[in-house]
Structures are given as C-alpha cells and as structure tokens.
Design a protein around this motif. Structure first.
Motif, mmCIF file in Angstrom:
data_model
loop_
_atom_site.group_PDB
_atom_site.id
_atom_site.type_symbol
_atom_site.label_atom_id
_atom_site.label_comp_id
_atom_site.label_asym_id
_atom_site.label_seq_id
_atom_site.Cartn_x
_atom_site.Cartn_y
_atom_site.Cartn_z
ATOM 1 N N TYR A 52 0.785 -1.240 0.105
ATOM 2 C CA TYR A 52 -0.018 0.044 -0.022
ATOM 3 C C TYR A 52 0.935 1.223 0.069
ATOM 4 C CZ TYR A 52 -4.106 -2.901 0.301
ATOM 5 O OH TYR A 52 -5.136 -3.719 0.248
ATOM 6 N N GLU A 53 1.813 1.167 0.769
ATOM 7 C CA GLU A 53 2.892 2.216 0.599
ATOM 8 C C GLU A 53 3.431 2.539 -0.638
ATOM 9 O OE1 GLU A 53 5.600 1.842 4.163
ATOM 10 O OE2 GLU A 53 7.158 2.977 2.887
ATOM 11 N N LYS A 54 3.841 1.516 -1.337
ATOM 12 C CA LYS A 54 4.360 1.737 -2.781
ATOM 13 C C LYS A 54 3.311 2.345 -3.613
ATOM 14 C CE LYS A 54 6.691 -1.922 -4.197
ATOM 15 N NZ LYS A 54 6.686 -3.428 -4.727
ATOM 16 N N LEU A 57 0.808 4.252 -2.950
ATOM 17 C CA LEU A 57 0.565 5.226 -2.446
ATOM 18 C C LEU A 57 1.417 6.403 -2.650
ATOM 19 C CD1 LEU A 57 -1.974 4.724 0.521
ATOM 20 C CD2 LEU A 57 -2.567 5.333 -1.684
ATOM 21 N N THR A 58 2.872 5.913 -2.808
ATOM 22 C CA THR A 58 3.767 6.951 -2.938
ATOM 23 C C THR A 58 4.447 6.984 -4.417
ATOM 24 O OG1 THR A 58 5.368 5.139 -2.303
ATOM 25 C CG2 THR A 58 4.453 6.992 -0.723
ATOM 26 N N GLU A 59 4.072 5.975 -5.314
ATOM 27 C CA GLU A 59 4.519 5.980 -6.781
ATOM 28 C C GLU A 59 3.683 6.960 -7.407
ATOM 29 O OE1 GLU A 59 7.113 4.288 -8.240
ATOM 30 O OE2 GLU A 59 6.346 5.493 -10.047
ATOM 31 N N PRO A 60 3.960 7.988 -7.991
ATOM 32 C CA PRO A 60 3.278 9.025 -8.715
ATOM 33 C C PRO A 60 2.550 8.261 -9.880
ATOM 34 C CG PRO A 60 5.418 9.835 -8.560
ATOM 35 C CD PRO A 60 5.573 8.550 -7.887
ATOM 36 N N TYR A 115 1.099 5.413 -10.193
ATOM 37 C CA TYR A 115 0.240 4.564 -9.782
ATOM 38 C C TYR A 115 -0.990 5.458 -9.215
ATOM 39 C CZ TYR A 115 3.608 0.824 -9.527
ATOM 40 O OH TYR A 115 4.515 -0.015 -9.725
ATOM 41 N N LEU A 116 -0.563 6.457 -8.422
ATOM 42 C CA LEU A 116 -1.400 7.305 -7.895
ATOM 43 C C LEU A 116 -2.130 8.328 -8.930
ATOM 44 C CD1 LEU A 116 -0.391 9.260 -4.679
ATOM 45 C CD2 LEU A 116 -2.382 7.913 -5.111
#
Lengths: 282, 285
Positions: free
Chosen positions: B52-54, B56-59, B61-62
C-alpha cells in the motif's frame, strides 16, 4: 413537454432531430462492422475494394473465411461450452435463491440479500483476480499437504465458468425473483388441498408459472457469459473463448475476418433475443 | 411438516451460502491477505503494509488511480446528459408502436459483445477510417486524421458502451410519471424548465441513481475500451492490475491495486446512495 402541452415547432424539430442523431450514433459502429465484413481487401477500412463472401466462406489464403478458420471455430466451441455451463449453473442457483428469499423469513435475511447483490457492484476484473488468487492458494495448499497438483484450480475453463457464474447468478436470481413475487400462493395451496405433496405442487404449479422467467434468465445468462471479457481475461488458460481469441487477433491488427465473426455474433444474439421476446409474448 | 420445511430451508440455503462464501467472500479475504504481505525471499513472506505504501507513493500509480476515478465520473455525467432527453422522449413523447420500437433499438447494442462495439469505433476513428476519409472528402482536412488513441476516443467508447444501462432505468422511472402531474405543473404557471426541475427530475431520481451507479461501475472496471481506444497516456487502473498480475506476476501489488479499485467503487456507490437516501436493495433489486 408532453404531447398534450403545445410546444413551438422549432423545439419539436430540434428535439426529434436530437433523438434521431442519438439512434444514428447507436447504429453507426455496428453498421460499419457489418458492412466491412464484405470488403474484398485485407483491411476493414476504406477504400472499398468490392463485395465478397470470402471472409465467410473463403478457403484459401489470404482470405480464409470464418467457416474455414480453425482457431475461431474452436474458440466458438469453447465459448458455447462455457456459456452453457454458466447458464445451467447460474439459473439453477438463481431459482433456489429466488425460492429462499421469497418463501422463508429467517435471521440474517437482509444481510444475505445485500451480499447476494454485491457481485453487481464489484468490478469484473476484481472478481476475476480474487478467484484467481483464492484458487491458487487452494492449489498450493493441496500441493504442500498432499503433493498433488490439481490442474483444475489453475487458470482454465473451470475457473472461467466459476468466475462468470459468480456474478451472473445474481442477475438470474433477480430475474426469477421478480416473477416469483407475482405468483399467487393460493394456487399452490389449492394443489395441496387437492392432495398434492409440497414438491408436486411446486413442480406442477409454480415451476410452469416461472418458466418464462427461467427461459429468459437462461438466455440472458448465456449471452452475458458469451460476451464476458473482464472476468474471463484474468482466468483464462490455454483454451481461449471467442472474445479473448478475437481480442488477441485485434491487437495484432485486424482483417475483415473479425468483421465477419462480429456480424455472425450480432445475428446470433439478436436471433436469440428475438426468440426470447416471442416466447415471452406467447 | 415442520421438519419438512426445515429440510427445504437448508436445501435452498446451501447453494446460496456455498456460492457467496466460496466465490465472493473468501476470495476477497484471500486477496486482502495477499495484498498485506511482502516478499522477503523465495517463499518467505512477511505481513506489512509495504504494497500500500508503494501504491500510494509512486506518482504513476496514484495519478492513474485518480485519473481513472475522475474520467469514470465524467463518463457517467456525459452518459446521463445524453441519455436523459432520449429516455424522456421514449417514455413520454413517443406513443404505442414507436415507443416499443425505439426502446428495443436501445437494447440492440447490449446484445452485441463489447469487443464488437469497440472494434466498430476503431474502424470509424482510425487514420484510414471512415470519419477521417469523410473529413477529407468534404474538404475539412487535407490529410488523414488520426482520431484514435486519445482520451476523447476513449470517452466516446466508454459512453457508448454503457449508454443502455442509463437509458433503461431512466425510461422505466419516467414511464411511471403520470402525464397529469406534468400538466398540473404547467397549469400552476410553471414553464418547461421549472417543470423539469421541480417535477420530472425529482421523479426520475431513482432511475438516475441506479443508472449512474451501474455506468460508473462499468467505466471504472472497463479494460477493453481504454486498451483499444485510449493512447499511451490514457492508462487505466484495470490495465495496471492486469499488468501486475499477468505480465509481471507481482500478485501482491496487483492484489493491492485490486483492493484500491474495490474501495474506490464502494466509496462512490455508498456516497451516491447516501446522497440520495436510498439503499442498495431498492436501487439494484
């Protein structure tokens, strides 16, 4: 804005024109797909090279028609098989669900009903991956415990059938429930008074009453399964149903062969839909 | 007799419970568990929120996540705007045979596979396609125009694909509106606009809500249309799920994406129901 309220002429014209444009928009993509199935060219696009039946009946390269193209025919067979399984399974479970929700009151009924509706609001691709994940967890667990590799739990036709069944059942349940709600329970009671057992009463009175809905649900389930793409995409193994096979070809570039297949699909499903409507009129 | 009813109840309950637990509930719990683990080494996993961290931090994906959400809402809005006048025409203006025929015509594209519909738009919009040729013939363009592989093409496809699911619930609710209510609105001094706002739209609200929910779900979960009609920059969230699962075999991240998509659709559906004070049973059942 109803016929009894007078409207200006120009308003009526613009409104009618808009509705006409809408139906042209609906018809346009389907019409071009159908028309280019007869183009005597390698590409389903302009220029128009003349009329041909080759994309249906052609037996020689480069214009091999649908009826001589093994890959497509096999994919149609796979799709029919999957759709038949899904239709039978989902309509059976849909019928028992309809009886359960219609005839019994029990604790947790509302919760179960909401759960039953859930597959409609889960994206198809998520349904696909969740079943993929679970079946491989199962397969791996069985391997760890008993050193048996259950091929059926790996991507393939069984998973495709189960994946489609998981949401088409909801639709079958809704279709059959709708008719069961209109059923007059006193008819069944009359049969019971006349000495029939409960099962006989249901079999000879209720089921015939439900038949139009059951047939309708079978047709809808068959069509939905035949057309399904998202869930199938995630669960498919080496035997690809028609939509997946066509998708793979479309990615490589299209020939009018795909138009010919599409036209046959359109004819097939409209005939089926028409038969259903006629049957229900009767 | 009492015992009989009990057996019947159990027999009817079993298929339902098996279906829901084995194919819906347990698979989703399993998917949640997979999304909550992190690969330490071969065959060794740890429970963590790393995926989830990955996500939510990878631009990339977001960005894709929000883009998919906003484009789906947009597609739903456009579908509603286009469908409403047509549904109203079918329900209230057309009478008798014409009404039946128009309604059936709306159903036809639904009986045709989504793949065929998308293929049709490809033939129309591509560089060598019909519209490009038409523009050149009319003289509006002096060379082939590529209209495929961009956001507008994708939007056209999305709206087309889900049109039926908006038209049908709208027609059904609008048909139940009595003509005399509309007449009364005019008699009381309303004009077309106020009658539409005060009478027709409030009455059509159940249809608007259920149509919008279904169209939104279909757009959000669509894979074919964005893949075939969208361009390199129109990545869709379902494509990312597919890539992680099938291309990269990174099931942990794929399951995470799947859960995010599920969460997004649930929040929007719940929000829409909340906003209009309706329940899922009323809307779908």
């Amino acid at each position: 804005m109803i016929p009894t309220i007078p409207q200006s002429r120009s308003f009526r014209l613009i409104y009618g024109g808009y509705v006409l444009m809408f139906f042209l928009y609906l018809a346009l993509p389907l019409t071009v797909v159908a028309v280019f199935a007869f183009n005597d060219s390698q590409f389903p696009s302009l220029p128009w090279e003349g009329f041909t039946w080759n994309w249906f009946f052609g037996a020689e390269a480069p214009q091999i028609g649908v009826f001589h193209e093994r890959g497509i025919l096999r994919a149609v067979g796979t799709s029919v098989f999957v759709a038949a399984c899904v239709a039978v399974l989902s309509v059976s479970v849909g019928t028992t669900n309809a009886f359960l929700f219609n005839r019994y009151d029990f604790r947790g009924k509302t919760v179960l009903y909401v759960l039953m509706l859930l597959p409609l609001v889960i994206p198809g691709i998520v349904l696909g991956i969740s079943i993929l994940v679970f079946s491989s967890t199962l397969a791996n667990g069985i391997w760890d415990v008993a050193q048996m590799d259950i091929q059926a739990l790996r991507p393939g036709l069984l998973l495709v059938v189960l994946g489609q069944f998981s949401f088409i059942t909801t639709i079958a349940t809704l279709v059959i429930s709708a008719r069961l709600q209109k059923f007059d329970r006193t008819l069944e009671e009359a049969a019971l008074n006349l000495g029939a057992t409960r099962l006989t009463a249901v079999r000879t009175i209720t089921i015939p009453f439900l038949m139009p809905a059951i047939i309708g649900a079978v047709v809808v389930a068959f069509l939905m399964s035949f057309e399904n793409f998202n869930t199938t995409l995630m669960l498919v193994g080496s035997d690809a149903p028609l939509t997946i096979a066509m998708f793979d070809r479309l990615k490589e570039g299209s020939t009018p062969l795909l138009n010919a297949v599409s036209l046959l699909l359109m004819l097939g499903s409209s005939l089926l839909a028409l038969a259903m409507i006629l049957f229900q009129r009767r | 007799m009492r015992n009989h009813a009990r057996i019947g109840f159990v027999l009817l309950l079993t298929p339902l419970v098996l279906w829901l637990s084995l194919l819906i509930i347990i698979p989703h719990i399993d998917m949640l568990l997979i999304s909550l683990r992190e690969r330490i080494s071969f065959g060794v996993y740890d429970t963590s929120l790393a995926q989830y961290e990955k996500a939510l931090t990878e631009p990339l994906y977001l960005r894709t996540f929000w883009r998919t959400a906003i484009m789906s809402i947009l597609a739903t809005g456009i579908t509603l705007l286009i469908a409403f006048p047509v549904a109203y025409y079918i329900a209230k203006m057309a009478k008798g045979r014409l009404q039946q025929v128009l309604f059936l015509l709306c159903l036809i594209p639904f009986y045709v596979s989504e793949l065929v519909r998308t293929f049709g738009w490809m033939i129309l919009l591509r560089e060598t396609g019909l519209i490009s040729n038409l523009l050149q013939w009319v003289g509006l363009a002096d060379q082939p125009v590529e209209m495929l592989y961009n956001d507008s093409a994708m939007m056209v496809g999305l709206v087309y694909t889900s049109m039926l699911f908006m038209v049908v619930p709208l027609v059904t609710t609008l048909e139940s509106l009595d003509d005399s209510v509309i007449e009364a609105g005019y008699d009381l001094g309303g004009n077309g606009l106020s009658v539409l706002r005060e009478i027709i739209i409030p009455h059509a609200m159940p249809g608007i809500v259920s149509g919008s929910i279904v169209v939104f779900m279909l757009s959000l979960g669509n894979y074919l249309t964005p893949t075939m009609l969208g361009g390199k920059d129109s990545l869709w969230f379902t494509e990312m799920i597919y890539n992680q699962f099938i291309v990269r075999s990174n099931w942990e991240l794929g399951a995470t994406f799947g859960f995010m998509l599920l969460l997004l659709s649930s929040v929007i559906v719940w929000g829409m129901l909340r906003l209009t004070g309706r329940t899922l049973q009323e809307t779908m059942g």
